[in-house]
Design a protein around this motif. Structure first.
Motif, PDB file in Angstrom:
ATOM      1  N   LEU A 364       0.832  -1.202   0.000  1.00 17.28           N
ATOM      2  CA  LEU A 364       0.000   0.000   0.000  1.00 17.28           C
ATOM      3  C   LEU A 364       0.866   1.251   0.000  1.00 17.28           C
ATOM      4  O   LEU A 364       0.619   2.198  -0.768  1.00 17.28           O
ATOM      5  CB  LEU A 364      -0.919  -0.014   1.224  1.00 17.28           C
ATOM      6  CG  LEU A 364      -1.928   1.119   1.347  1.00 17.28           C
ATOM      7  CD1 LEU A 364      -2.947   1.060   0.217  1.00 17.28           C
ATOM      8  CD2 LEU A 364      -2.647   1.053   2.702  1.00 17.28           C
ATOM      9  N   ALA A 365       1.895   1.265   0.842  1.00 17.63           N
ATOM     10  CA  ALA A 365       2.795   2.428   0.920  1.00 17.63           C
ATOM     11  C   ALA A 365       3.561   2.628  -0.378  1.00 17.63           C
ATOM     12  O   ALA A 365       3.887   3.767  -0.757  1.00 17.63           O
ATOM     13  CB  ALA A 365       3.766   2.253   2.085  1.00 17.63           C
ATOM     14  N   ALA A 366       3.828   1.530  -1.095  1.00 12.61           N
ATOM     15  CA  ALA A 366       4.581   1.616  -2.354  1.00 12.61           C
ATOM     16  C   ALA A 366       3.678   1.948  -3.540  1.00 12.61           C
ATOM     17  O   ALA A 366       4.167   2.112  -4.670  1.00 12.61           O
ATOM     18  CB  ALA A 366       5.306   0.303  -2.609  1.00 12.61           C
ATOM     19  N   GLY A 367       2.372   2.025  -3.323  1.00 10.44           N
ATOM     20  CA  GLY A 367       1.448   2.310  -4.412  1.00 10.44           C
ATOM     21  C   GLY A 367       1.178   1.126  -5.303  1.00 10.44           C
ATOM     22  O   GLY A 367       0.776   1.275  -6.459  1.00 10.44           O
ATOM     23  N   THR A 368       1.381  -0.092  -4.773  1.00  9.38           N
ATOM     24  CA  THR A 368       1.190  -1.306  -5.576  1.00  9.38           C
ATOM     25  C   THR A 368       0.230  -2.281  -4.892  1.00  9.38           C
ATOM     26  O   THR A 368       0.425  -3.488  -4.922  1.00  9.38           O
ATOM     27  CB  THR A 368       2.538  -2.003  -5.836  1.00  9.38           C
ATOM     28  OG1 THR A 368       3.179  -2.297  -4.574  1.00  9.38           O
ATOM     29  CG2 THR A 368       3.452  -1.130  -6.671  1.00  9.38           C
ATOM     30  N   MET A 369      -0.811  -1.747  -4.249  1.00  7.42           N
ATOM     31  CA  MET A 369      -1.797  -2.611  -3.625  1.00  7.42           C
ATOM     32  C   MET A 369      -2.416  -3.546  -4.664  1.00  7.42           C
ATOM     33  O   MET A 369      -2.788  -3.103  -5.745  1.00  7.42           O
ATOM     34  CB  MET A 369      -2.897  -1.770  -2.973  1.00  7.42           C
ATOM     35  CG  MET A 369      -3.968  -2.579  -2.266  1.00  7.42           C
ATOM     36  SD  MET A 369      -5.128  -1.554  -1.319  1.00  7.42           S
ATOM     37  CE  MET A 369      -6.113  -0.796  -2.625  1.00  7.42           C
ATOM     38  N   PRO A 370      -2.510  -4.848  -4.373  1.00  7.15           N
ATOM     39  CA  PRO A 370      -3.104  -5.771  -5.341  1.00  7.15           C
ATOM     40  C   PRO A 370      -4.555  -5.410  -5.667  1.00  7.15           C
ATOM     41  O   PRO A 370      -5.223  -4.688  -4.921  1.00  7.15           O
ATOM     42  CB  PRO A 370      -3.033  -7.125  -4.619  1.00  7.15           C
ATOM     43  CG  PRO A 370      -1.941  -6.978  -3.619  1.00  7.15           C
ATOM     44  CD  PRO A 370      -2.001  -5.550  -3.178  1.00  7.15           C
ATOM     45  N   ALA A 371      -5.028  -5.930  -6.782  1.00  9.82           N
ATOM     46  CA  ALA A 371      -6.418  -5.685  -7.175  1.00  9.82           C
ATOM     47  C   ALA A 371      -7.381  -6.253  -6.141  1.00  9.82           C
ATOM     48  O   ALA A 371      -8.408  -5.642  -5.836  1.00  9.82           O
ATOM     49  CB  ALA A 371      -6.683  -6.299  -8.548  1.00  9.82           C
ATOM     50  N   VAL A 372      -7.067  -7.430  -5.600  1.00 11.22           N
ATOM     51  CA  VAL A 372      -7.912  -8.062  -4.582  1.00 11.22           C
ATOM     52  C   VAL A 372      -7.045  -8.461  -3.398  1.00 11.22           C
ATOM     53  O   VAL A 372      -6.028  -9.142  -3.571  1.00 11.22           O
ATOM     54  CB  VAL A 372      -8.649  -9.298  -5.134  1.00 11.22           C
ATOM     55  CG1 VAL A 372      -9.471  -9.972  -4.037  1.00 11.22           C
ATOM     56  CG2 VAL A 372      -9.549  -8.918  -6.311  1.00 11.22           C
ATOM     57  N   SER A 373      -7.429  -8.023  -2.218  1.00 11.97           N
ATOM     58  CA  SER A 373      -6.671  -8.329  -1.001  1.00 11.97           C
ATOM     59  C   SER A 373      -7.615  -8.818   0.083  1.00 11.97           C
ATOM     60  O   SER A 373      -8.671  -8.222   0.315  1.00 11.97           O
ATOM     61  CB  SER A 373      -5.931  -7.082  -0.492  1.00 11.97           C
ATOM     62  OG  SER A 373      -5.060  -6.551  -1.469  1.00 11.97           O
ATOM     63  N   PHE A 374      -7.233  -9.912   0.724  1.00  9.38           N
ATOM     64  CA  PHE A 374      -7.960 -10.427   1.878  1.00  9.38           C
ATOM     65  C   PHE A 374      -7.088 -10.185   3.110  1.00  9.38           C
ATOM     66  O   PHE A 374      -5.947 -10.649   3.158  1.00  9.38           O
ATOM     67  CB  PHE A 374      -8.227 -11.927   1.738  1.00  9.38           C
ATOM     68  CG  PHE A 374      -9.044 -12.303   0.533  1.00  9.38           C
ATOM     69  CD1 PHE A 374     -10.427 -12.340   0.593  1.00  9.38           C
ATOM     70  CD2 PHE A 374      -8.427 -12.630  -0.681  1.00  9.38           C
ATOM     71  CE1 PHE A 374     -11.188 -12.690  -0.519  1.00  9.38           C
ATOM     72  CE2 PHE A 374      -9.167 -12.993  -1.792  1.00  9.38           C
ATOM     73  CZ  PHE A 374     -10.554 -13.019  -1.707  1.00  9.38           C
ATOM     74  N   LEU A 375      -7.605  -9.464   4.108  1.00  8.91           N
ATOM     75  CA  LEU A 375      -6.832  -9.129   5.301  1.00  8.91           C
ATOM     76  C   LEU A 375      -7.407  -9.848   6.520  1.00  8.91           C
ATOM     77  O   LEU A 375      -8.614  -9.781   6.785  1.00  8.91           O
ATOM     78  CB  LEU A 375      -6.858  -7.616   5.554  1.00  8.91           C
ATOM     79  CG  LEU A 375      -5.795  -6.764   4.855  1.00  8.91           C
ATOM     80  CD1 LEU A 375      -5.862  -6.933   3.344  1.00  8.91           C
ATOM     81  CD2 LEU A 375      -5.949  -5.300   5.244  1.00  8.91           C
ATOM     82  N   LYS A 376      -6.524 -10.536   7.237  1.00 11.23           N
ATOM     83  CA  LYS A 376      -6.909 -11.256   8.456  1.00 11.23           C
ATOM     84  C   LYS A 376      -6.023 -10.784   9.596  1.00 11.23           C
ATOM     85  O   LYS A 376      -4.788 -10.894   9.530  1.00 11.23           O
ATOM     86  CB  LYS A 376      -6.720 -12.766   8.249  1.00 11.23           C
ATOM     87  CG  LYS A 376      -7.348 -13.615   9.345  1.00 11.23           C
ATOM     88  CD  LYS A 376      -8.844 -13.651   9.194  1.00 11.23           C
ATOM     89  CE  LYS A 376      -9.510 -14.530  10.215  1.00 11.23           C
ATOM     90  NZ  LYS A 376     -10.969 -14.531  10.057  1.00 11.23           N
ATOM     91  N   ALA A 377      -6.629 -10.256  10.637  1.00 13.62           N
ATOM     92  CA  ALA A 377      -5.860  -9.756  11.773  1.00 13.62           C
ATOM     93  C   ALA A 377      -5.217 -10.901  12.537  1.00 13.62           C
ATOM     94  O   ALA A 377      -5.672 -12.055  12.469  1.00 13.62           O
ATOM     95  CB  ALA A 377      -6.772  -8.966  12.712  1.00 13.62           C
ATOM     96  N   GLY A 378      -4.168 -10.587  13.289  1.00 18.06           N
ATOM     97  CA  GLY A 378      -3.663 -11.535  14.264  1.00 18.06           C
ATOM     98  C   GLY A 378      -4.759 -11.835  15.276  1.00 18.06           C
ATOM     99  O   GLY A 378      -5.664 -11.020  15.496  1.00 18.06           O
TER     100      GLY A 378
END
Length: 556
Positions: A364-378
């Protein structure tokens, strides 16, 4: 470690690789060898599919174990006696809540619903198993929660008689209520089947819990295990209704030293079809980066990084059975190998689209966030009662959503916040059973009255659903502001949206993507919603009106 034991353990992944049919020709070599995956770093590049509409990025924040009424049962009315003050907009639409249904003071369960204060955030974990949830729903009467899912006492956490009837309001889950105020929410979204975390996670990425094999963790050979699979056919293929660990994961079964059998899934998931179409994607989970790295033949990566919740209780961040892509050979990263560079995140490489949560922030910081992202917290931040809580969960949600909203990609992004199961928390609504089962030993009559689905591969038993109702929010410039959608949705609705947005084929073989409606009804055709940044306590930090132009975020 003795040489014989080293060789025996090294053979596990090789044996596992022969159990299931690979969805895209992937192979997993013996532990210690290179993991060769179809579509890897040296594969022939695939021309990336273009998004059909203005949404170029989808980010799914997939949390744990919440029913809709548990978080939104009195929305938008908060007691304001404790916690963070919440005041709703006067034009807030009406939701199908337990309060609006008149069921707080007079309820058919043994106890009436009751408010949990912000000081009671860390509670006992409720019973959220496949059949007890069915019993609690009781053929749509929703009146047997206390007897079947309520866990009232536990050590070190808040408990109360009939705890499953407890709910929070906007003084505790302030962030989610504020997101609902400014973006879109559904009050009619359900888990695709009954059951705990693993079925919900599999339904999110494959719309499918059928096709599991049990695997002996010591030998990698097929095993018979009712905990891993139910309704098994003559070939030992059945349905997941519990929480077995995935076979293609070094950190499963306490590094494969447990006697518990592991699970392997057949068929395709959405990662396979995105790979085929060249759509960048990733699964990002807290604690996936190993505390001890894989060191070659005869070793396993270890995942022992831990954190404490607001009550001071510690839990290991990474939970293997919360990672659905690790059950499929084609989309697994058994040794938890990191990407070789930030530029590789979301694309083919040794990590095979499986990453630590911190890798998402790097992309995200590099400006290259994937088209689809699944995020799972610890675990300590995933919202699961027993080791997490709504306040720690809110910290995760607000932190990640704020970062996305402050990035250039925000203008073309849809963030989904939803859950894997209900934890057994009370909800006054349930869905008509659409997919039944014939296994009377594991299913209630409301499920066995409906035939199980039959596909080309045969009957698919024990997929009773849709299951409990859960929260579902869409946070996007394109979300319909302060709106509540009533159209039926389910976990597989995320699949349907991705497939339609990137023109991907349906998964087939009985996947629920064939019946699930897209969540696109919660979006508008042009940017209408404000950019709303929140504070850590869920209160509003700033509000920026939407741009008049269409989203032009960069698609990586």
């Amino acid at each position: 470690m003795g040489e014989n034991m080293r060789k025996k353990r090294a053979a596990v992944f090789a044996a596992c690789a022969g159990v299931a049919v690979a969805a895209s020709g992937a192979t997993v070599a013996a532990s210690g060898a290179t993991v060769a995956l179809s579509g890897g770093a040296d594969a022939t590049p695939v021309k990336a599919a273009s998004a059909k509409g203005p949404i170029k990025h989808v980010v799914v924040l997939f949390d744990e174990n919440i029913s809709f009424d548990h978080y939104f049962g009195t929305y938008p009315n908060a007691a304001n006696t404790d916690g963070t003050k919440f005041t709703a907009a006067s034009h807030t639409p009406k939701a199908n809540t337990v309060q609006n249904a008149g069921l707080i003071r007079s309820n058919p369960n043994l106890y009436n619903p009751f408010r949990l204060s912000s000081k009671q955030a860390v509670t006992c974990d409720q019973n959220h198993s496949y059949r007890p949830e069915q019993k609690a729903v009781n053929d749509g009467k929703n009146d047997k929660y206390v007897e079947n899912t309520s866990v009232d006492t536990c050590t070190g956490q808040y408990g109360a008689p009939g705890l499953a009837m407890g709910y929070y309001d906007g003084n505790t889950v302030t962030g989610l209520w504020n997101y609902a105020q400014h973006y879109a929410m559904s009050d009619n979204m359900y888990s695709s089947t009954y059951g705990p975390s693993t079925p919900g996670a599999l339904n999110l990425i494959a719309g499918q819990t059928y096709g599991v094999h049990a695997v002996d963790p010591k030998t990698g050979k097929p095993a018979t295990d009712s905990y891993v699979l139910s309704g098994a056919n003559a070939k030992g293929v059945g349905t997941v209704t519990n929480d077995p660990d995935p076979a293609y994961d070094d950190c499963s079964g306490k590094n494969h030293t447990s006697t518990n059998n592991l699970a392997v899934m057949d068929g395709k998931n959405i990662g396979d079809t995105m790979n085929d179409a060249g759509v960048s994607w990733g699964w990002f989970q807290g604690g996936f980066a190993p505390s001890t790295a894989y060191a070659g033949d005869g070793t396993y990566a270890q995942c022992k990084t831990s954190h404490t919740n607001i009550a001071g209780a510690s839990s290991v961040d990474y939970s293997p059975h919360h990672n659905p892509f690790e059950y499929y050979k084609s989309t697994s990263n058994p040794h938890h190998l990191p990407p070789k560079s930030t530029a590789e995140i979301g694309h083919n490489g040794q990590a095979n689209h499986e990453y630590d949560l911190t890798d998402f922030d790097k992309a995200l910081a590099a400006g290259t966030m994937p088209a689809v992202s699944f995020l799972k917290a610890g675990e300590y931040q995933d919202g699961h009662a027993g080791y997490s809580d709504p306040i720690d969960e809110q910290h995760f949600l607000v932190d990640e959503i704020n970062k996305i909203q402050q990035s250039p990609e925000w203008s073309s992004t849809a963030i989904v916040v939803t859950y894997d199961d209900s934890d057994g928390w009370y909800d006054h609504r349930s869905s008509k059973v659409l997919t039944g089962a014939q296994d009377a030993s594991l299913n209630e009559p409301m499920c066995t009255a409906v035939k199980e689905p039959v596909t080309a591969s045969g009957p698919q038993d024990d997929r009773c659903g849709p299951g409990p109702r859960m929260p579902f929010l869409v946070i996007s410039p394109y979300a319909k502001p302060n709106s509540i959608g009533h159209a039926p949705l389910e976990q597989a609705s995320v699949l349907t949206f991705i497939e339609q947005n990137w023109k991907l084929p349906q998964l087939g073989n009985g996947s629920f993507d064939a019946r699930a409606a897209s969540f696109g009804s919660l979006l508008s055709g042009s940017p209408k919603a404000d950019t709303v940044l929140l504070n850590a306590d869920g209160s509003v930090q700033s509000v920026t009106p939407p741009s008049k132009g269409k989203g032009k975020g960069k698609q990586s």
